[in-house]
Design an enzyme around this catalytic site. Structure first.
Site, PDB file in Angstrom:
ATOM      1  N   ASP A 151      40.037  43.569  25.790  1.00  0.00           N
ATOM      2  CA  ASP A 151      39.387  44.002  27.022  1.00  0.00           C
ATOM      3  C   ASP A 151      37.890  43.701  26.894  1.00  0.00           C
ATOM      4  O   ASP A 151      37.397  43.428  25.791  1.00  0.00           O
ATOM      5  CB  ASP A 151      39.642  45.499  27.223  1.00  0.00           C
ATOM      6  CG  ASP A 151      38.982  46.040  28.466  1.00  0.00           C
ATOM      7  OD1 ASP A 151      38.970  45.327  29.486  1.00  0.00           O
ATOM      8  OD2 ASP A 151      38.465  47.172  28.426  1.00  0.00           O
ATOM      9  N   GLU A 197      29.842  55.410  37.756  1.00  0.00           N
ATOM     10  CA  GLU A 197      29.429  56.484  38.650  1.00  0.00           C
ATOM     11  C   GLU A 197      28.144  57.133  38.168  1.00  0.00           C
ATOM     12  O   GLU A 197      27.233  57.415  38.955  1.00  0.00           O
ATOM     13  CB  GLU A 197      30.543  57.531  38.755  1.00  0.00           C
ATOM     14  CG  GLU A 197      31.740  57.101  39.583  1.00  0.00           C
ATOM     15  CD  GLU A 197      32.664  58.268  39.871  1.00  0.00           C
ATOM     16  OE1 GLU A 197      32.516  59.307  39.200  1.00  0.00           O
ATOM     17  OE2 GLU A 197      33.510  58.146  40.770  1.00  0.00           O
ATOM     18  N   THR A 221      45.568  33.718  40.478  1.00  0.00           N
ATOM     19  CA  THR A 221      46.243  32.551  39.890  1.00  0.00           C
ATOM     20  C   THR A 221      47.209  32.972  38.797  1.00  0.00           C
ATOM     21  O   THR A 221      48.222  32.307  38.570  1.00  0.00           O
ATOM     22  CB  THR A 221      45.201  31.566  39.343  1.00  0.00           C
ATOM     23  OG1 THR A 221      44.198  31.336  40.329  1.00  0.00           O
ATOM     24  CG2 THR A 221      45.837  30.251  38.962  1.00  0.00           C
TER      25      THR A 221
END
Length: 1352
Positions: free
Chosen positions: A431, A724, A998
């Protein structure tokens, strides 16, 4: 009703719940299951054991679990049978059980019956003791939890009493105080908070320390006093127990059949902690093992490593070898018996005088040989592997380099049986946010109304943090030993600058900006524990001077004028105001005052809709009550009515919040005063009205004067995500300060406008499908319903108002220009590596809102398909938006990420970055962390259809092949997943970038093969805007199709699926909670720790375990063959030249501990060398230590050594009259020396522990043999072990035989190792030699090594 306020609220709640019930019942008659006392398959009915529910409760309560939990597997009664049943699921244990049974058959008996049982009993006992101790620790934990005390309402004593958790049942009323742990899942019915809010901390559930809000069920939040369980006459219908933590469906049905919907905001989960709330009361809906926390407790992870799968295969080869040897013995025994013309004297006939024929005797001998040669199958290998893995895990967890001081955390090994897989990883799927980056979001730039504000002063502030880090590097408390790559951007040019940083905790720099620090106070912690996203680098934002000047000129009259006119100046002013209002209120941030008990402060609205009198409220509801009798659940906006939709919605909505308004006229104030005598709540309302009248927004046209009169308090913002928090702190820097948040209202202090209280109508939370969140509020100045939305630009741009929908030509052109300019700014932010968000709003008429509200209430009160209905309702609202602007937030790289990625790439590991960010952001982060190099040729795969995608991939493949065909080296193999990328870098290196849309085409079965072929020829793959499901599918695709070892690393809940799919899952305990950690096999605190985990511990774990397994096969085959060779000289009769006790204990005790120590402590190369030479990792990727050829060579060597060990003593004592045990004793003793010294030859590092264990094993053997020979007597003189070892200890020939046998047996292996180390050393041996050099010589040798790797 004496209290008009209560009367109004009561009728409003009844109106909404009844209309929702009538609509839902008309649309779906199946919802009437509440009439039955028995729950259906999907729903559960919860009623209290009080009042008129007692009889029904007795029936229903039997169907539900109590709150007692039991995580143990065994009890005292079932421990032995269940544990044995589980252990005999292993094939090896079943095999040895079969041998024990077989040895009890007289015709094929080889050993004494008790001796055959000994190995199996030993193994079963060790594992049973281990399982029993583990289960006992779970039992003690269960007992401790079950006996915790909580307050439960007793129907006998009519009060709350202390009760153990285990005695809590569904339907019980629970009362909790501050800092108490929630014992069961319960619906919140009362909170001491004036707004019906309960703050909880979910660290015990998902690891997140920031506070979350839960609110009392609608209709109960207006209670002045605590709820009385005796007066509770409602029933709850909800979904059956499930493990979905993010969802809860149900409704409360009152005695008058009115319904109120329930959601996760009303549910307190077991294991969470009540914070900042004095007292709460709830009713239990799920207890014990039916709670969501227990249903999510899947226990420890059990995976089968790649090496273990190979071991299972090789054991099958050993089984075939055993069968061949037994067949040889059976055939030989039959042939040997058939050569006798007469019945031999040793062949005892049957009682009937007949002898056993040779064929049947051979068949019986087959089973006897199975028993005799059983040690060929290493039963102790499984136990040894478990012990070695535990030792390896212990060493990993105690490595000080994995300790992270800032978070006070170290590595966690959650899966105990796949440590060796860390040494064979070929693909890493990572990630981006929070994994490669810090997940500390820093506000950098923004674009409002098409105009960009660069925030140069804020950029200088960030540089000052970096400079101070660098200056303090030498005086740091701890040495990190790695460098980080920070991105420095100038204009539109992207270039990465490497700066070695040793970051100290950022709170050292809290005094850098005293003014901002004085206002912020975000570092103060309102409760025990870490407050997420509150470091100074995130909270201290320096505003842009030009934007601040514009913002400070805003006043109440100017804002109203900007809404009425359409000039460019006033339009920009309105956009700026709405932009920062959206940043401040479009979130779920919890506001609290640090170091003080939480006090509710009422803040007024400047332009609240005035209420003439409370009598008007009564008349309004009388009119509404008449309408409720009609068929329409809510007034139809098309029907003719005495009131317009505008007045209808405005009057309805005022009761979603507290009745506080500074615009109350004299009549209203007098009415409030008349009601102020009896009711305590009315006195509270009066006080709030008095406080509200102090606010004076429009009276202060200057922001400065407003700030001077009202100093900013210290507020603590606790957000669920760093994005946030960054936006709220950015708004705070511009004096748009989020002051308080309740379920009904949000209060913002706005420069020039004073304190504004927005009526909070709805919060539409973020989800991965919509990729945005919205809040619906009633604006206190305009009294209009406004929707503020923020989200990814990839979806937000499609939701904007089209040109034909805009009213005038001027605004049409302006909107189009704003969209175009904002898109350019977004692209620029992405090129700079910033995370982008679009901010938009929508103003709704009351008629539009009433129509949408009708459908939304139906979705909220439904149980079946609730998520789909809510999603549909939300999407219907978020259309025709007006673009306000965009933000650019920087998420800086973690320390040491570029160096770690470079090292892993040199180790032959291919790294894919899977992220949800847009393409430009992902690509620039890939460049910054050196996943992509400046010389790489980047191919972008973006197609709208499957056919176009296939065509584009084919063209890319052709282009890569053309560039690499003439530049391939003979040793280069692009199809090899473990090929080094450095070889590709010499000629042509490519990178592939693909987006989420895609990916949908690429993952189709018809395109998977060509896609994988393409990715194999690229040095890096970046997948952007990918969903969590696509991440997991990609990992599974590479794992299954390429048969490659995969590792997935992430830090958030969206990474859980790919972490679980990969061979090895690594979670990072970062800013987004512990969901990834709890789903992982290994948990680390920083991405840079992956370098040592793989290159050092992965290398060690694999080589140690592989060598130990090979040694076990060698040891068992070598020793069993001694018995096999003896069969050629005893007519294949199945007899042994060694006593059975020594035969069994040889592998079980005498030679079992040294290989375990070898598997735990052996170290072929030091950690420092492995870190500096990552190329050594490629040896393990190719399984060099455990190839099939290595396995068979090991067995051949075992055959050779067994031949030497048998025939040297045989020819020595040939022709003598020694007995069978006197012949077997030197063979057995020589075998002990050969097997142990063989291990010494294979050891790469010998410590004092190795020496102690080796000497101890030899001494233990001799002590046992001497004691056994001195005490054991048999009736058969020819095979009497009595005094055998004592006689041999005085015989010089015995020592000579042992010495000669050991030398001859080990000489070939020793010569091979010598020649291998001198003439053709492996890379590992060359690296091991570097440890013996001086530091200067070592640095030069490593430099030459790296240069050779680049050339070759």
């Amino acid at each position: 009703m004496a209290d008009p306020v209560h009367w109004a609220r009561y009728h409003w709640q009844r109106l909404i719940s009844t209309e929702g019930r009538e609509s839902s019942s008309s649309s779906n008659s199946s919802n009437r299951c509440y009439q039955s006392s028995k729950p259906t398959g999907k729903h559960r009915i919860v009623i209290p054991c009080l009042g008129h529910f007692k009889e029904e409760y007795e029936k229903v309560s039997k169907l539900y679990m109590n709150n007692k939990i039991r995580t143990t597997k065994y009890t005292l009664l079932n421990f032995l049978p269940r544990n044995l049943f589980e252990q005999f699921h292993r094939v090896a244990n079943l095999y040895f059980l079969f041998l024990v049974v077989l040895n009890w058959v007289p015709l094929v008996e080889a050993f004494q019956k008790e001796i055959t049982m000994l190995p199996l009993i030993a193994v079963l006992t060790i594992i049973a003791v281990k399982d029993g101790l583990e289960d006992y620790s779970r039992y003690k934990m269960d007992k401790q939890i079950n006996n915790l005390l909580t307050k439960v309402y007793s129907r006998k004593e009519k009060k709350y009493i202390d009760e153990c958790w285990k005695n809590v049942n569904v339907g019980d009323f629970i009362r909790l105080s501050r800092n108490e742990i929630i014992p069961a899942d319960m619906v919140l019915l009362y909170s001491s908070d004036l707004d019906g809010i309960c703050y909880i901390e979910t660290a015990g559930l998902d690891g997140e320390t920031n506070l979350k809000q839960r609110q009392v069920v609608r209709g109960y939040s207006e209670q002045v006093s605590e709820i009385d369980p005796e007066k509770f006459s409602s029933r709850i219908e909800c979904e059956s127990p499930n493990d979905d933590l993010s969802c809860f469906r149900g409704f409360v049905e009152h005695s008058n059949k009115d319904r109120v919907g329930l959601s996760k905001e009303n549910l307190l989960l077991r294991g969470c902690t009540v914070r900042n709330t004095e007292a709460v009361v709830g009713i239990v809906v799920y207890a014990g093992h039916e709670t969501k926390a227990m249903l999510n407790n899947s226990g420890p992870h059990y995976k089968c490593s790649k090496l273990e799968r190979k071991v299972n295969t090789d054991i099958l080869w050993c089984v075939l070898l055993l069968i061949l040897m037994c067949l040889t013995g059976a055939i030989g025994h039959g042939i040997w018996l058939s050569r006798y013309s007469e019945i031999p004297f040793f062949n005892i006939p049957k009682p009937d005088g007949k002898s056993i024929p040779p064929t049947l005797a051979g068949f019986n001998m087959f089973w006897t040989m199975i028993i005799l040669l059983q040690v060929l199958i290493p039963i102790s290998l499984y136990v040894s592997i478990e012990i070695v893995k535990l030792g390896q895990i212990y060493l990993i967890q105690n490595d000080i380099d994995f300790y992270h001081e800032k978070t006070d955390s170290t590595i966690q090994c959650r899966a105990l049986n796949i440590a060796e897989d860390l040494g064979q990883i070929q693909y890493i799927f990572s990630d981006k946010t929070g994994t490669l980056t810090e997940n500390k979001m820093v506000f950098r730039r923004c674009s409002i109304a098409g105009r960009e504000y660069c925030h140069e002063e804020n950029a200088k502030r960030l540089e000052s943090y970096q400079e101070m880090d660098s200056e303090d590097e030498d005086s740091a408390d701890h040495q990190c030993g790695s460098s980080t790559c920070m991105s420095e951007w100038q204009g539109h040019n992207c270039r990465a600058v490497d700066e070695p940083l040793n970051r100290k905790p950022l709170n050292q720099f809290s005094g850098s900006y005293p003014v901002l620090r004085k206002e912020d106070g975000a570092g103060d912690v309102p409760h025990s524990g870490h407050v997420a996203f509150s470091s100074p680098i995130e909270t201290d934002v320096v505003p842009d001077t030009q934007l601040l000047e514009k913002f400070s000129q805003i006043s109440c009259h100017f804002y109203q004028q900007s809404e009425e006119t359409s000039s460019s100046l006033s339009l920009e002013t309105m956009y700026i105001t709405d932009f920062f209002l959206a940043l401040a209120i479009c979130n779920t941030v919890v506001v609290s005052v640090p170091n003080q008990p939480r006090q509710k402060m009422r803040h007024c609205s400047l332009g609240r809709t005035p209420i003439k009198s409370l009598e008007e409220i009564r008349q309004m509801f009388q009119r509404l009550s008449v309408r409720r009798l009609s068929s329409s659940p809510l007034p139809n906006v098309k029907e003719s009515s005495s009131e317009s939709p505008n007045s209808f919605v405005s009057k309805l909505s005022i009761f979603r919040m507290k009745l506080v308004s500074p615009a109350l006229d004299g009549a209203a104030q007098r009415a409030a005063e008349t009601c102020n005598t009896d009711s305590p709540e009315d006195s509270q309302v009066s006080q709030e009205l008095d406080m509200a009248n102090v606010a004076a927004g429009c009276e202060h046209n200057s922001a400065a004067s407003s700030i001077e009169l009202s100093p900013l308090p210290k507020l603590c913002y606790e957000a669920e995500s760093p994005d946030e928090a960054a936006l709220v702190h950015a708004a705070r820097a511009y004096k748009c300060i989020l002051r308080s948040r309740t379920p009904d209202q949000v209060t913002v202090d706005l420069a020039g406008l004073g304190s504004l209280t927005f009526q909070l109508l709805h919060i539409l939370p973020f989800d991965s499908v919509r990729k945005r969140m919205s809040v619906v509020v009633r604006h206190p100045i305009s009294s209009k319903v406004v929707v503020y939305t923020k989200g990814a630009d990839s979806v937000m741009m499609d939701l904007l108002r089209t040109a034909c929908e805009v009213g005038t030509n001027n605004s049409e052109m302006e909107q189009k220009k704003i969209k175009e300019r904002t898109q350019k700014h977004l692209d620029d932010y992405a090129r700079r590596g910033l995370r982008t968000l679009c901010i938009a709003k929508k103003v709704m008429s009351d008629a539009e809102y009433a129509e949408w509200l009708n459908h939304h209430f139906l979705a909220e009160t439904s149980i079946d398909n609730r998520e789909e209905l809510l999603l549909e309702s939300t999407i219907r609202l978020e259309t025709e938006l007006t673009l306000l602007g965009a933000t650019g937030i920087e998420d800086r790289l973690q320390e040491g990420v570029p160096d770690t990625i470079q090292a892993l790439r040199k180790a032959g590991i291919k790294i894919w970055m899977l992220t949800g960010d847009k393409r430009e952001t992902a690509v620039n982060i890939a460049y910054a962390c050196k996943l992509l190099e400046p010389d790489d040729r980047i191919f972008v795969l973006k197609s709208e259809s499957r056919d176009a995608c296939a065509l584009v991939m084919s063209k890319i493949l052709e282009g890569i092949q053309k560039n690499t065909s003439g530049k391939k080296t003979p040793s280069e193999n692009l199809g090899n997943v473990s090929a080094s990328p450095s070889s590709q870098a010499l000629g042509f290196s490519a990178g592939l970038v693909i987006d989420g849309r895609t990916l949908e085409h690429v993952l189709h079965d018809s395109l998977q093969n060509i896609f994988l072929e393409l990715t194999e020829k690229c040095r890096a793959v970046v997948c952007c805007q990918a969903t969590p499901l696509q991440k997991s599918v990609l990992v599974r695709l590479v794992r299954n199709k390429l048969k490659a070892m995969t590792l997935a690393v992430g830090d958030g809940a969206n990474d859980v699926s790919m972490i679980q799919v990969a061979d090895t899952g690594v979670g990072i305990s970062g800013q987004e909670g512990m969901q990834a950690v709890m789903a992982s096999d290994f948990a680390i605190s920083q991405f840079r720790h992956l370098r040592k985990l793989l290159l050092v511990h992965g290398h060690w774990c694999y080589t140690r375990l592989a060598n130990m397994v090979l040694y076990y096969f060698y040891k068992n085959v070598a020793y069993v063959n001694l018995l096999f060779w003896y069969q050629f000289f005893c007519g294949f009769s199945g007899t042994s030249m060694t006593d059975y006790w020594i035969l069994i204990l040889f592998n079980l005790l005498f030679t079992s501990v040294p290989p375990i120590i070898y598997g735990v402590l052996d170290k072929d190369v030091s950690a420092e060398i492995l870190m500096q030479l990552p190329q050594l990792y490629m040896m393990n990727q190719k399984s060099v230590a455990y190839l099939p050829s290595t396995f068979w060579i090991t067995l051949l060597d075992a055959f050779y050594q067994s031949l030497v060990c048998f025939f040297v003593p045989y020819f020595t004592y040939y022709g003598s009259d020694i007995d069978i045990f006197s012949f077997g004793n030197p063979i057995n003793t020589a075998a002990l020396f050969i097997i142990l010294f063989h291990l010494l030859i294979e050891c790469k590092s010998v410590t004092w522990i190795h020496a102690v264990v080796m000497v101890g094993s030899i001494l233990f053997y001799f002590v046992f043999a001497l004691a056994f020979g001195a005490t054991c007597k048999t009736n058969n003189p020819s095979s009497n072990p009595y005094w055998i070892m004592e006689k041999h200890m005085t015989d010089p020939v015995f020592y000579l035989v042992c010495l000669l046998t050991t030398c001859v047996a080990l000489l070939p292996r020793y010569l091979l190792r010598v020649l291998q180390g001198t003439l053709f050393p492996s890379a590992v041996l060359r690296a091991k030699h570097l440890d013996r050099l001086t530091p200067e010589e070592q640095r030069e040798a490593i430099k030459r090594w790296k240069d050779d790797c680049i050339v070759n």
